[in-house]
Write an enzyme that holds these catalytic residues in place. Structure first.
Site, PDB file in Angstrom:
ATOM      1  N   CYS A  73       0.860  -1.184   0.000  1.00  0.00           N
ATOM      2  CA  CYS A  73       0.000   0.000   0.000  1.00  0.00           C
ATOM      3  C   CYS A  73       0.895   1.232   0.000  1.00  0.00           C
ATOM      4  CB  CYS A  73      -0.860  -0.028   1.265  1.00  0.00           C
ATOM      5  SG  CYS A  73      -1.898   1.431   1.485  1.00  0.00           S
ATOM      6  N   CYS A 184      -1.238   3.601  -6.581  1.00  0.00           N
ATOM      7  CA  CYS A 184      -2.052   2.985  -5.523  1.00  0.00           C
ATOM      8  C   CYS A 184      -2.243   1.542  -5.949  1.00  0.00           C
ATOM      9  CB  CYS A 184      -3.398   3.704  -5.421  1.00  0.00           C
ATOM     10  SG  CYS A 184      -4.650   2.819  -4.463  1.00  0.00           S
TER      11      CYS A 184
HETATM   12  N1  DGL Z   1      -4.116   0.583  -1.848  1.00  0.00           N
HETATM   13  C1  DGL Z   1      -3.699   1.746  -1.186  1.00  0.00           C
HETATM   14  C2  DGL Z   1      -2.491   2.403  -1.816  1.00  0.00           C
HETATM   15  O1  DGL Z   1      -1.682   1.754  -2.443  1.00  0.00           O
HETATM   16  C3  DGL Z   1      -4.687   2.753  -0.692  1.00  0.00           C
HETATM   17  C4  DGL Z   1      -6.121   2.607  -0.865  1.00  0.00           C
HETATM   18  C5  DGL Z   1      -6.912   3.377   0.184  1.00  0.00           C
HETATM   19  O2  DGL Z   1      -7.115   4.589   0.039  1.00  0.00           O
HETATM   20  O3  DGL Z   1      -7.300   2.719   1.140  1.00  0.00           O
HETATM   21  O4  DGL Z   1      -2.281   3.578  -1.662  1.00  0.00           O
END
Ligand code: DGL
Length: 263
Positions: A73, A184
């Site tokens: 993430c 993301c």
């Molecule tokens: N999957 C996450 C990232 O790579 C964030 C998603 C969210 O906002 O929860 O930033």
């Protein structure tokens, strides 16, 4: 210790795009995946809140006997990776950040677009990344509120999703970007739809494969690469485990048992 599992977490299903790259490169590794779906989206949460969730995840993986940690993430990485490295010096810890360096090297138009969460784009870590690697290119950033929630529902094709995505990608194309960073971990799941929406000569760059390679390097350096065979990946969700289990075949291409993550 070599056969101990690797802990991987994200705010939701996005990190499955990274988990797939890890499993492809390191098929002997046993993987544990926690989706903090009860707290999605991280992109709209404060850095303090995300740091606290990072420590909860790390404690859980420590309890599970993990030998390494992957923050699948971008938003959790900008907020929490420094604290985790301080608190868990015994672990190889791999975080992820938008692929500014490869995008700056790849662009021919000199304009790079970044799709990411508000939290990632507002962070000091992202600003430092631009200062370091984007001095000779123009970078257009685009926060994408709402996108993660649709993907969490398994929506990768609807009209509402396409319209939202057009609103986010349009300004990047309008500014002349020929390279778009998917900053993301949820967004790689939108690649098939994006490819229908943008010209063929626009590159889409994400970092899942690079994260897997970095994990491989760190494990090899510490002689921690598993010899296998791997145990099946295990999943936890802090929201409804059945919802996550229903999405797994769509985003992970396999069914899996999902347990409730209570912390
Ligand atoms: N999957 C996450 C990232 O790579 C964030 C998603 C969210 O906002 O929860 O930033």
């Amino acid at each position: 210790m070599r056969e101990a599992p690797i802990g991987v977490f994200d705010s939701g299903v996005g990190g499955l795009s990274v988990l797939a790259e890890i499993q492809r490169l390191l098929p002997n590794e046993s993987l544990l995946y926690v989706a903090d779906c009860g707290n999605i989206p991280y992109g709209e949460k404060t850095p303090e809140f995300i740091r606290q969730r990072c420590s909860v995840m790390a404690e859980f993986f420590e309890h599970q006997g993990a030998k390494a940690l992957v923050l699948a993430c971008n938003t959790a990485t900008v907020a929490g990776v420094a604290d985790l490295r301080r608190d868990y010096p015994q672990w190889p810890i791999v975080g992820m950040e938008p692929a500014v360096k490869p995008a700056a090297a790849a662009t021919r138009s000199g304009v790079v677009g970044v799709l990411a969460t508000t939290g990632t784009l507002q962070s000091a870590k992202f600003a430092a990344l631009l200062d370091r690697f984007a001095t000779d290119v123009r970078v257009i950033t685009q926060p994408c509120p709402g996108l993660v929630e649709l993907i969490e529902n398994g929506d990768l094709h609807s009209t509402a999703l396409r319209e939202m995505l057009e609103g986010y990608v349009g300004p990047l194309l309008g500014a002349g970007a020929d390279t778009i960073i998917l900053g993301c971990t949820h967004y790689p799941f939108l690649k098939p739809l994006l490819r229908q929406m943008i010209p063929d000569d626009i590159s889409l760059i994400d970092t899942g494969a690079a994260v897997a390679r970095q994990l491989q390097r760190l494990l090899a350096d510490r002689q921690l690469l598993a010899e296998g065979p791997a145990r099946p990946a295990q999943f936890w969700s802090s929201a409804d485990p059945d919802h996550f289990a229903n999405i797994l075949p769509v985003l992970w291409n396999k069914a899996g048992v999902v347990r409730s993550f209570e912390a």
